[in-house]
Motif scaffolding. Structure first.
Motif, mmCIF file in Angstrom:
data_model
loop_
_atom_site.group_PDB
_atom_site.id
_atom_site.type_symbol
_atom_site.label_atom_id
_atom_site.label_comp_id
_atom_site.label_asym_id
_atom_site.label_seq_id
_atom_site.Cartn_x
_atom_site.Cartn_y
_atom_site.Cartn_z
ATOM 1 N N MET A 1 0.766 -1.256 0.059
ATOM 2 C CA MET A 1 -0.096 -0.229 -0.114
ATOM 3 C C MET A 1 0.903 1.245 0.039
ATOM 4 O O MET A 1 1.879 1.223 0.803
ATOM 5 N N TYR A 2 0.561 2.085 -0.992
ATOM 6 C CA TYR A 2 1.398 3.172 -1.171
ATOM 7 C C TYR A 2 0.518 4.535 -1.083
ATOM 8 O O TYR A 2 -0.585 4.271 -1.347
ATOM 9 N N HIS A 3 1.108 5.458 -0.611
ATOM 10 C CA HIS A 3 0.445 6.900 -0.692
ATOM 11 C C HIS A 3 1.162 7.626 -1.496
ATOM 12 O O HIS A 3 0.400 8.278 -2.446
ATOM 13 N N SER A 4 2.381 8.277 -1.360
ATOM 14 C CA SER A 4 2.991 9.175 -2.155
ATOM 15 C C SER A 4 4.231 8.660 -2.755
ATOM 16 O O SER A 4 5.005 8.161 -1.782
ATOM 17 N N ILE A 5 4.689 9.137 -3.731
ATOM 18 C CA ILE A 5 6.034 8.662 -4.431
ATOM 19 C C ILE A 5 6.784 9.917 -4.594
ATOM 20 O O ILE A 5 6.429 10.415 -5.757
ATOM 21 N N SER A 6 7.632 10.351 -3.741
ATOM 22 C CA SER A 6 8.350 11.666 -4.130
ATOM 23 C C SER A 6 9.631 11.503 -3.273
ATOM 24 O O SER A 6 10.073 10.485 -2.628
ATOM 25 N N PHE A 59 -2.725 2.179 -3.874
ATOM 26 C CA PHE A 59 -2.576 3.480 -3.733
ATOM 27 C C PHE A 59 -3.586 4.104 -3.125
ATOM 28 O O PHE A 59 -4.656 4.059 -3.688
ATOM 29 N N ASP A 60 -3.274 5.016 -2.043
ATOM 30 C CA ASP A 60 -4.341 5.903 -1.575
ATOM 31 C C ASP A 60 -4.103 7.350 -1.888
ATOM 32 O O ASP A 60 -3.208 7.792 -2.170
ATOM 33 N N ASP A 61 -5.283 8.037 -1.871
ATOM 34 C CA ASP A 61 -5.470 9.464 -2.178
ATOM 35 C C ASP A 61 -5.327 10.052 -3.657
ATOM 36 O O ASP A 61 -6.186 10.953 -3.816
ATOM 37 N N GLY A 62 -4.630 9.414 -4.517
ATOM 38 C CA GLY A 62 -4.611 9.823 -5.860
ATOM 39 C C GLY A 62 -3.830 11.029 -5.972
ATOM 40 O O GLY A 62 -4.206 11.886 -6.843
ATOM 41 N N TYR A 63 -2.572 11.221 -5.494
ATOM 42 C CA TYR A 63 -1.852 12.254 -5.801
ATOM 43 C C TYR A 63 -1.245 12.252 -7.169
ATOM 44 O O TYR A 63 -1.147 11.027 -7.661
ATOM 45 N N ARG A 64 -0.614 13.189 -7.618
ATOM 46 C CA ARG A 64 -0.259 13.483 -9.003
ATOM 47 C C ARG A 64 0.994 12.306 -9.253
ATOM 48 O O ARG A 64 1.031 11.941 -10.440
ATOM 49 N N ASP A 65 1.618 12.021 -8.098
ATOM 50 C CA ASP A 65 3.065 11.157 -8.390
ATOM 51 C C ASP A 65 2.457 10.068 -8.706
ATOM 52 O O ASP A 65 3.345 9.157 -9.253
ATOM 53 N N THR A 66 1.171 9.511 -8.373
ATOM 54 C CA THR A 66 0.944 8.287 -8.919
ATOM 55 C C THR A 66 0.751 8.102 -10.277
ATOM 56 O O THR A 66 1.135 6.992 -11.003
ATOM 57 N N TYR A 67 0.365 9.067 -10.720
ATOM 58 C CA TYR A 67 0.139 9.124 -12.368
ATOM 59 C C TYR A 67 1.580 9.195 -13.144
ATOM 60 O O TYR A 67 2.068 8.617 -14.060
ATOM 61 N N GLU A 68 2.323 10.279 -12.442
ATOM 62 C CA GLU A 68 3.447 10.667 -12.955
ATOM 63 C C GLU A 68 4.534 9.838 -12.737
ATOM 64 O O GLU A 68 5.784 9.627 -13.711
ATOM 65 N N ILE A 69 4.736 9.083 -11.525
ATOM 66 C CA ILE A 69 5.869 8.329 -11.355
ATOM 67 C C ILE A 69 5.520 6.814 -11.377
ATOM 68 O O ILE A 69 6.000 5.906 -11.875
ATOM 69 N N ALA A 70 4.345 6.531 -10.469
ATOM 70 C CA ALA A 70 4.238 5.115 -10.508
ATOM 71 C C ALA A 70 3.555 4.451 -11.647
ATOM 72 O O ALA A 70 3.911 3.345 -12.095
ATOM 73 N N LEU A 71 2.712 5.159 -12.351
ATOM 74 C CA LEU A 71 2.229 4.474 -13.494
ATOM 75 C C LEU A 71 3.111 4.075 -14.624
ATOM 76 O O LEU A 71 2.947 2.882 -14.934
#
Length: 160
Positions: A1-6, A59-71
């Protein structure tokens, strides 16, 4: 489970892009098969089997980094995952178009409530509104029947 990737330091809800990439490479090299919660549900209800070495990546919350980094990293390995998003409009959250792209790439999109408020401190009517409003928006904007909900709590709330 992840929240933010930065690269944010001092926040235990954040993992660096390098460490996330390393973890996904490890899962791939060890033969793990990421599954969605739909697949897990089908297995638990006896409808379908699971691949060998299944793992759920969420992933929780839907931070931009989920799209920009994780995806992009997930796509590199053909990994499925589940994203629990807030549906209230916010400049730091993902757009409906980005969510559609993520869904098309194999990411299941599910509800994390409308605003991430602590449901425990709300009336039953307000709780129902917070949950159903999110589901209705997801269903309408992503052309789906949203089946899963990740309970938000004040303790896990992280604001940037």
């Amino acid at each position: 489970m992840y929240h933010s990737i930065s690269e944010e330091k001092g926040n235990d809800a954040v993992i660096s892009p390098a460490l996330f990439a390393e973890q996904m490479a490890y899962l791939h090299s060890q033969g793990y098969n990421p599954v969605t919660l739909d697949q897990l549900y089908d297995y638990l209800t006896g409808q379908k089997g699971l691949p060998p070495k299944p793992v759920a990546i969420t992933f929780d919350d839907g931070y931009r980094d989920t799209y920009e980094i994780a995806l992009p990293i997930l796509k590199r390995y053909g990994f499925k995952s589940t994203l629990f998003v807030l549906t209230a409009d916010s400049e730091r959250r993902l757009t409906w178009q980005e969510l559609r792209e993520m869904k098309a790439a194999g990411m299941e999109i599910a509800s994390h409530s409308y605003t991430h408020r602590n449901l425990a401190g709300m009336t039953a009517t307000a709780q129902a509104d917070e949950i159903t409003r999110s589901k209705e928006l997801l269903d309408r904007n992503l052309n789906q029947d949203t089946r899963f909900f990740c309970y938000p709590t004040a303790a896990s709330a992280r604001r940037r």
